[in-house]
Motif scaffolding. Structure first.
Motif, mmCIF file in Angstrom:
data_model
loop_
_atom_site.group_PDB
_atom_site.id
_atom_site.type_symbol
_atom_site.label_atom_id
_atom_site.label_comp_id
_atom_site.label_asym_id
_atom_site.label_seq_id
_atom_site.Cartn_x
_atom_site.Cartn_y
_atom_site.Cartn_z
ATOM 1 N N TYR A 257 1.623 8.049 -5.462
ATOM 2 C CA TYR A 257 2.870 7.376 -5.117
ATOM 3 C C TYR A 257 3.318 7.903 -3.756
ATOM 4 C CZ TYR A 257 5.658 11.580 -6.035
ATOM 5 O OH TYR A 257 6.203 12.841 -5.976
ATOM 6 N N GLY A 258 4.208 7.169 -3.099
ATOM 7 C CA GLY A 258 4.724 7.616 -1.808
ATOM 8 C C GLY A 258 6.060 8.324 -1.969
ATOM 9 N N LYS A 259 6.163 9.551 -1.473
ATOM 10 C CA LYS A 259 7.401 10.315 -1.601
ATOM 11 C C LYS A 259 8.504 9.749 -0.717
ATOM 12 C CE LYS A 259 7.134 14.779 -1.549
ATOM 13 N NZ LYS A 259 6.783 16.167 -1.149
ATOM 14 N N GLY A 260 8.100 9.089 0.366
ATOM 15 C CA GLY A 260 9.067 8.587 1.334
ATOM 16 C C GLY A 260 9.107 9.472 2.564
ATOM 17 N N CYS A 261 9.025 8.863 3.747
ATOM 18 C CA CYS A 261 9.040 9.620 4.994
ATOM 19 C C CYS A 261 9.536 8.707 6.111
ATOM 20 C CB CYS A 261 7.645 10.161 5.316
ATOM 21 S SG CYS A 261 6.399 8.868 5.590
ATOM 22 N N ARG B 78 0.848 -1.194 0.000
ATOM 23 C CA ARG B 78 0.000 0.000 0.000
ATOM 24 C C ARG B 78 0.887 1.250 0.000
ATOM 25 N NH1 ARG B 78 -5.390 -1.143 2.013
ATOM 26 N NH2 ARG B 78 -5.508 -3.189 3.038
ATOM 27 N N VAL B 79 0.446 2.266 -0.712
ATOM 28 C CA VAL B 79 1.138 3.557 -0.656
ATOM 29 C C VAL B 79 1.009 4.119 0.764
ATOM 30 C CG1 VAL B 79 1.102 5.938 -1.486
ATOM 31 C CG2 VAL B 79 0.818 4.064 -3.100
ATOM 32 N N CYS B 80 2.105 4.626 1.295
ATOM 33 C CA CYS B 80 2.109 5.187 2.643
ATOM 34 C C CYS B 80 1.126 6.358 2.724
ATOM 35 C CB CYS B 80 3.519 5.656 3.010
ATOM 36 S SG CYS B 80 3.635 6.503 4.599
ATOM 37 N N LYS B 81 0.212 6.292 3.666
ATOM 38 C CA LYS B 81 -0.791 7.343 3.803
ATOM 39 C C LYS B 81 -0.183 8.661 4.274
ATOM 40 C CE LYS B 81 -4.625 4.171 4.793
ATOM 41 N NZ LYS B 81 -5.656 3.762 5.792
ATOM 42 N N ASN B 82 0.953 8.582 4.947
ATOM 43 C CA ASN B 82 1.554 9.791 5.499
ATOM 44 C C ASN B 82 2.232 10.650 4.427
ATOM 45 O OD1 ASN B 82 2.313 11.296 8.009
ATOM 46 N ND2 ASN B 82 4.379 10.867 7.249
ATOM 47 N N CYS B 83 2.770 9.979 3.379
ATOM 48 C CA CYS B 83 3.489 10.752 2.353
ATOM 49 C C CYS B 83 2.882 10.532 0.967
ATOM 50 C CB CYS B 83 4.975 10.391 2.356
ATOM 51 S SG CYS B 83 5.351 8.659 2.007
ATOM 52 N N ARG B 84 1.623 10.103 0.922
ATOM 53 C CA ARG B 84 0.963 9.843 -0.354
ATOM 54 C C ARG B 84 0.826 11.138 -1.157
ATOM 55 N NH1 ARG B 84 -5.094 7.433 -1.278
ATOM 56 N NH2 ARG B 84 -5.644 9.541 -0.640
ATOM 57 N N THR B 85 1.232 11.062 -2.422
ATOM 58 C CA THR B 85 1.229 12.250 -3.287
ATOM 59 C C THR B 85 0.495 11.941 -4.587
ATOM 60 O OG1 THR B 85 3.378 12.884 -2.378
ATOM 61 C CG2 THR B 85 2.682 13.960 -4.419
ATOM 62 N N ALA B 86 -0.421 12.828 -4.969
ATOM 63 C CA ALA B 86 -1.207 12.627 -6.193
ATOM 64 C C ALA B 86 -0.469 13.173 -7.409
ATOM 65 C CB ALA B 86 -2.562 13.317 -6.050
ATOM 66 N N TYR B 87 -0.727 12.566 -8.556
ATOM 67 C CA TYR B 87 -0.171 13.070 -9.816
ATOM 68 C C TYR B 87 -1.031 12.604 -10.977
ATOM 69 C CZ TYR B 87 1.660 8.408 -10.957
ATOM 70 O OH TYR B 87 1.775 7.075 -11.269
ATOM 71 N N VAL B 88 -0.845 13.201 -12.129
ATOM 72 C CA VAL B 88 -1.581 12.821 -13.340
ATOM 73 C C VAL B 88 -0.742 11.792 -14.098
ATOM 74 C CG1 VAL B 88 -2.543 13.623 -15.515
ATOM 75 C CG2 VAL B 88 -2.678 15.077 -13.476
ATOM 76 N N PRO B 89 -1.310 10.613 -14.400
ATOM 77 C CA PRO B 89 -0.527 9.560 -15.070
ATOM 78 C C PRO B 89 -0.111 9.987 -16.475
ATOM 79 C CG PRO B 89 -2.845 8.986 -15.045
ATOM 80 C CD PRO B 89 -2.707 10.196 -14.174
ATOM 81 N N THR B 90 1.045 9.488 -16.893
ATOM 82 C CA THR B 90 1.540 9.777 -18.238
ATOM 83 C C THR B 90 0.887 8.845 -19.249
ATOM 84 O OG1 THR B 90 3.365 8.203 -18.050
ATOM 85 C CG2 THR B 90 3.758 10.453 -17.250
#
Length: 563
Positions: free
Chosen positions: A486-490, A453-465
């Motif tokens: 995606y998760g940015k990492g924290c 699962r993507v980490c809820k604390n650092c979850r970041t939205a983006y538009v898919p390519t």
């Protein structure tokens, strides 16, 4: 063989006439058979409670029983014992009056611990008795384990003796019991449990000695110990798991039972000889981090309802399939827990028994004495069971016996290693099971994978390519205005971008149309097409849904199910 603490307790129980010699022998026999700790078997046999055991030990030592759950200890008292020693020996200083240091000890009957603390601190020591789980929790509170702690251990390890002969058993044994090695292994095991790792890997190479954890399905490397410490560290693990430290040419398997952070943790140990030493893997079985409820597995509610209908059937076979590490056993345990009622008798044969469930008779497989799945299944049928779990169907004989069991009024759970649900039917046919027997017994096949699962604390939205959409066979119209994540990492996810896992799956329900195809010996593709036609959501689609719902990432799902 009993450890020092258990032998001392045994002598007290016999001397005080609390237990008879016959009762103690029965306890020892059960310890030998099951691998369970001496004190646990004493309690299970009803010979004394945990509270009575602590009181008996305290009276023998002329001391008291202390509740250390909510105590406060002065910082200067805590500093009298260094963190590594506290964790390695399972001790906690609780009070110092200027003359005598009071300690609670995980092994209160081991007088050598008190002597060593007295030698190091230069003050008198009094051992106080406390519940082991309370001591573990208190040590974790006052001496928390951190990555910095591991670095400190490595510095100490670098100064340990390196000139011993690893082929000399006595020298290897002495090196494995040196304080820095004992402390390092203790910290690594605690860190693995704390990080909820599934496995800990100790891997010697020509110039390196790696320590890695598998967390949420991915490997994570720890700070690297000195290469010279490979033999002492692995020997230490072998001593803890009662393996032969002088045997380094053949694979060995063992088991370690620890109390970590106040709870019982089982470690399954596997040693494999390699070109540069023994690669050693510890599988962590920590029941406290496994929730055996179907709802928390991440499976869709529509699939869960169908599973619940299946497992309530009076007879039949349900198969869970997927690669190693896909959560098959956890799913089966969850199903068993769902139907674990006083009105039914449930039996399981497992290799090994990973989690003990009250009310279920569980048999460990032991090929060394001929207790394989086939023999276990034959014995089960004479035990008047209602539901049976066979850890894995590996051959024709076991498959045939499972089918016969289902046809004689039993419900059978098992696993197979196949790529998808429809492939399990083909696999049974390839084993030699007649089509009519499969169609008469099989009720459903669940194929699953575990994704992070993507980490809820650092979850970041983006538009898919466009490239990502192409890889997933999606169009912008199908995605709409939904964001991908995606998760940015924290610090919460240790900079991995992921925290926790969920199952994605497909459930093939055997109905009249599938039965017709089975009897016709239809290929896997035809079975799969029909299953989708009748409502099966393919695992690929289930993976896409996790992306569209923001639960996982494109890269993670592509690793497992999308091409």
């Amino acid at each position: 063989m009993l450890d020092h603490e258990s032998l001392a307790l045994k002598d007290i129980l016999l001397t005080e006439n609390i237990c008879t010699a016959e009762q103690i022998q029965e306890v020892e026999d059960e310890c030998e058979r099951s691998g369970k700790p001496f004190t646990e078997v004493l309690v299970n046999f009803g010979l004394l409670t945990d509270e009575q055991r602590l009181k008996v030990i305290a009276e023998n030592l002329g001391t008291e029983v202390m509740d250390v759950r909510y105590i406060s200890v002065a910082p200067e008292v805590i500093k009298m014992i260094d963190p590594e020693m506290a964790r390695a020996y399972g001790i906690l200083p609780v009070e110092f009056d200027g003359v005598t240091l009071k300690l609670v000890s995980r092994q209160p009957l081991n007088y050598q611990i008190g002597e060593e603390v007295r030698f190091i601190t230069g003050v008198d020591v009094q051992i106080i008795v406390a519940a082991e789980d309370q001591i573990e929790e208190a040590i974790d509170k006052f001496y928390p384990v951190t990555i910095g702690t591991v670095h400190e251990m490595l510095v100490e390890l670098s100064h340990t003796r390196k000139d011993f002969n690893p082929d000399d058993e006595s020298q290897a044994y002495a090196a494995a019991n040196e304080t820095p090695v004992v402390r390092f292994v203790e910290v690594i095991l605690q860190q693995g449990v704390k990080d909820k790792a599934a496995d800990i890997h100790f891997e010697p190479f020509e110039k390196d000695f790696r320590v890695r954890y598998r967390v949420d399905g991915s490997m994570r490397e720890m700070p690297t110990p000195p290469r010279s410490m490979a033999v002492p560290v692995i020997s230490r693990i072998k001593i803890m798991s009662h393996l032969n430290i002088s045997e380094r040419r053949r694979p060995q398997d063992g088991r370690i039972q620890l109390r970590v952070f106040g709870r019982q943790v089982d470690l399954r140990v596997s040693c494999l000889p390699t070109s540069w030493g023994e690669s050693t893997v510890l599988r962590i079985l920590d029941r406290s981090v496994v929730n055996l409820d179907l709802e928390v597995l991440g499976i869709g509610m529509d699939v869960i309802e169908k599973i619940r209908e299946m497992i309530r059937m009076p007879n039949g076979i349900m198969i869970v399939t997927g690669p190693t590490g896909s959560g098959k056993t956890t799913t089966l345990y969850s199903c068993l827990k769902e139907i674990n009622e006083i009105s039914d008798k449930l039996l399981t044969a497992e290799d090994p028994v990973e989690y003990e469930i009250d009310g279920i008779v569980q048999l460990p497989i032991n090929d060394g004495i001929g207790m394989n799945f086939l023999r276990a299944l034959r014995a089960f049928l004479r035990q008047d069971p209602d539901r049976i779990m066979i850890g894995e169907i590996r051959d024709f004989e076991t498959a045939q016996m499972a089918v016969q069991a289902s046809l004689t009024g039993h419900f059978v759970f098992s696993t197979l290693h196949t790529n998808d649900a429809a492939g399990s039917i083909t696999r049974l046919l390839d084993m030699g099971i007649e089509p009519f027997m499969i169609s008469s017994s099989l009720v459903g096949v669940l194929s699953q994978r575990l994704i992070r699962r993507v980490c809820k604390n650092c979850r970041t939205a983006y538009v898919p390519t466009d490239e990502e959409l192409k890889r997933m066979h999606l169009t912008r119209e199908e995605v709409g205005d939904r964001k991908f994540y995606y998760g940015k990492g924290c610090t919460v996810c240790n900079n991995s971008g992921y925290k926790g896992r969920k199952a994605i799956c497909e459930l093939l329900v055997v109905d009249s149309h599938i039965i017709d195809l089975i009897t016709q010996n239809a290929p896997t593709s035809a079975l799969r097409t029909q299953a989708v036609k009748q409502g099966m959501r393919p695992i690929q689609q289930d993976g896409l849904n996790t992306i569209l719902n923001g639960e996982s990432s494109v890269d993670e799902v592509l690793r497992y199910v999308l091409t």
